[in-house]
Design a protein around this motif. Sequence first.
Motif, mmCIF file in Angstrom:
data_model
loop_
_atom_site.group_PDB
_atom_site.id
_atom_site.type_symbol
_atom_site.label_atom_id
_atom_site.label_comp_id
_atom_site.label_asym_id
_atom_site.label_seq_id
_atom_site.Cartn_x
_atom_site.Cartn_y
_atom_site.Cartn_z
ATOM 1 N N ARG A 102 0.827 -1.209 0.000
ATOM 2 C CA ARG A 102 0.000 0.000 0.000
ATOM 3 C C ARG A 102 0.862 1.260 0.000
ATOM 4 N N THR A 103 1.907 1.263 0.822
ATOM 5 C CA THR A 103 2.777 2.442 0.885
ATOM 6 C C THR A 103 3.533 2.633 -0.420
ATOM 7 N N LEU A 104 4.086 1.561 -0.960
ATOM 8 C CA LEU A 104 4.923 1.683 -2.149
ATOM 9 C C LEU A 104 4.116 1.974 -3.406
ATOM 10 N N THR A 105 2.873 1.516 -3.486
ATOM 11 C CA THR A 105 2.053 1.879 -4.645
ATOM 12 C C THR A 105 1.741 3.371 -4.650
ATOM 13 N N GLU A 106 1.626 3.956 -3.470
ATOM 14 C CA GLU A 106 1.408 5.399 -3.393
ATOM 15 C C GLU A 106 2.656 6.167 -3.816
ATOM 16 N N LEU A 107 3.817 5.657 -3.449
ATOM 17 C CA LEU A 107 5.068 6.346 -3.737
ATOM 18 C C LEU A 107 5.533 6.143 -5.175
ATOM 19 N N ASN A 108 5.359 4.928 -5.698
ATOM 20 C CA ASN A 108 5.806 4.626 -7.061
ATOM 21 C C ASN A 108 5.055 3.406 -7.593
ATOM 22 N N PRO A 109 3.930 3.617 -8.254
ATOM 23 C CA PRO A 109 3.149 2.481 -8.756
ATOM 24 C C PRO A 109 3.865 1.678 -9.835
ATOM 25 N N GLY A 110 4.913 2.243 -10.418
ATOM 26 C CA GLY A 110 5.671 1.526 -11.439
ATOM 27 C C GLY A 110 6.831 0.720 -10.882
ATOM 28 N N LEU A 111 6.958 0.702 -9.578
ATOM 29 C CA LEU A 111 8.046 -0.023 -8.909
ATOM 30 C C LEU A 111 7.968 -1.522 -9.190
ATOM 31 N N THR A 112 9.132 -2.172 -9.231
ATOM 32 C CA THR A 112 9.193 -3.625 -9.316
ATOM 33 C C THR A 112 9.179 -4.203 -7.905
ATOM 34 N N PHE A 113 8.213 -5.064 -7.633
ATOM 35 C CA PHE A 113 8.095 -5.696 -6.325
ATOM 36 C C PHE A 113 8.306 -7.191 -6.514
ATOM 37 N N ALA A 114 9.420 -7.707 -5.985
ATOM 38 C CA ALA A 114 9.719 -9.140 -6.058
ATOM 39 C C ALA A 114 9.468 -9.748 -4.690
ATOM 40 N N TYR A 115 8.423 -10.554 -4.605
ATOM 41 C CA TYR A 115 8.010 -11.160 -3.344
ATOM 42 C C TYR A 115 8.549 -12.580 -3.245
ATOM 43 N N LEU A 116 9.278 -12.861 -2.175
ATOM 44 C CA LEU A 116 9.800 -14.203 -1.957
ATOM 45 C C LEU A 116 8.694 -15.107 -1.452
ATOM 46 N N SER A 117 8.277 -16.029 -2.275
ATOM 47 C CA SER A 117 7.249 -16.989 -1.926
ATOM 48 C C SER A 117 7.921 -18.347 -1.740
ATOM 49 N N GLY A 118 7.385 -19.397 -2.291
ATOM 50 C CA GLY A 118 8.001 -20.709 -2.145
ATOM 51 C C GLY A 118 7.296 -21.742 -2.998
ATOM 52 N N ALA A 119 8.010 -22.795 -3.330
ATOM 53 C CA ALA A 119 7.431 -23.881 -4.111
ATOM 54 C C ALA A 119 6.235 -24.472 -3.375
ATOM 55 N N GLY A 120 5.193 -24.775 -4.112
ATOM 56 C CA GLY A 120 4.000 -25.352 -3.510
ATOM 57 C C GLY A 120 2.968 -24.349 -3.066
ATOM 58 N N THR A 121 3.208 -23.063 -3.294
ATOM 59 C CA THR A 121 2.239 -22.039 -2.916
ATOM 60 C C THR A 121 0.947 -22.203 -3.726
ATOM 61 N N ASP A 122 -0.170 -21.912 -3.090
ATOM 62 C CA ASP A 122 -1.490 -22.143 -3.670
ATOM 63 C C ASP A 122 -2.081 -20.834 -4.184
ATOM 64 N N SER A 123 -1.928 -20.578 -5.484
ATOM 65 C CA SER A 123 -2.461 -19.346 -6.063
ATOM 66 C C SER A 123 -3.982 -19.297 -6.023
ATOM 67 N N GLY A 124 -4.630 -20.465 -6.015
ATOM 68 C CA GLY A 124 -6.087 -20.502 -5.971
ATOM 69 C C GLY A 124 -6.659 -20.219 -4.603
ATOM 70 N N GLU A 125 -5.807 -20.282 -3.562
ATOM 71 C CA GLU A 125 -6.183 -19.972 -2.177
ATOM 72 C C GLU A 125 -7.268 -20.904 -1.643
ATOM 73 N N ARG A 126 -7.345 -22.140 -2.173
ATOM 74 C CA ARG A 126 -8.415 -23.050 -1.761
ATOM 75 C C ARG A 126 -7.908 -24.404 -1.282
ATOM 76 N N GLY A 127 -6.614 -24.618 -1.276
ATOM 77 C CA GLY A 127 -6.072 -25.912 -0.906
ATOM 78 C C GLY A 127 -6.146 -26.192 0.588
ATOM 79 N N ARG A 128 -5.714 -27.380 0.974
ATOM 80 C CA ARG A 128 -5.778 -27.784 2.382
ATOM 81 C C ARG A 128 -4.715 -27.104 3.238
ATOM 82 N N SER A 129 -3.580 -26.782 2.629
ATOM 83 C CA SER A 129 -2.460 -26.227 3.396
ATOM 84 C C SER A 129 -2.670 -24.748 3.676
ATOM 85 N N ARG A 130 -2.753 -24.403 4.970
ATOM 86 C CA ARG A 130 -3.000 -23.014 5.342
ATOM 87 C C ARG A 130 -1.859 -22.105 4.886
ATOM 88 N N TRP A 131 -0.610 -22.530 5.110
ATOM 89 C CA TRP A 131 0.515 -21.663 4.731
ATOM 90 C C TRP A 131 0.500 -21.404 3.229
#
Length: 224
Positions: free
Chosen positions: A97-126
């Motif tokens: 939220r802060t960085l979109t206000e300061l520079n919406p064109g910024l590159t944001f690289a978020y460290l996630s991990g293998a097995g992450t659930d993009s659908g947000e519906r799987g059994r694994s909470r993490w």
Amino acid sequence: MKVVVFGGSGLIGDGFVQESLRAPDVTEVITVGRSPMDTPHPKQRHVVHDDFLDLTPIRADLDGADACFWGLGVSAVGMSPHDYERVTYGYTLAAVRTLTELNPGLTFAYLSGAGTDSGERGRSRWARVKGRTENAVIDAFPNGYALRPAFVLPAHQQRSKTRAYRWGTAAVAPLAPLIRRLTDTAMTDTAQIGRAALHLARHGHERHVLENRDIVALAKHRDD
């Protein structure tokens, strides 16, 4: 290029920091953390901040950033669901939220991990929480990316603060050269993750979710 790194004292965050400091086109590296941090390199400046749900006091330090590399994270093991979501999703979204206000064109690289659930519906909470966070970053920034490494080896003489991870690294390290020759889907290292994030900041990518194989491929581009 001004780069901001959250979680720079951690294993993978250190990879973001070290590779950014080595890059000739990076003029300034701002690291943000709760505790003081040694900054022997003239390009690095560390900002101490306590409340990661409110970055208003450090807006001036973040202003003008071209890229943010997010390495701040915790293991879900032993944490309550509320605390895990607060750190994983809440902290990241406050920065978004802060960085979109300061520079919406910024590159944001978020460290996630293998097995992450993009659908947000799987059994694994993490995996659901990580997926929700990935989606929020990608929705907020045209140049928002999720990095999903598999097993990560330390580089730059860094060691994980997690004992179990150190044991795992010691066990896997003798086999690492063979594993890397056989496949690029199972393993990467912190230097490769740092170089991949810098490549995204310079050139972007057609895909916004990058798996271990993609990270390894991007890290091979020596375009600094």
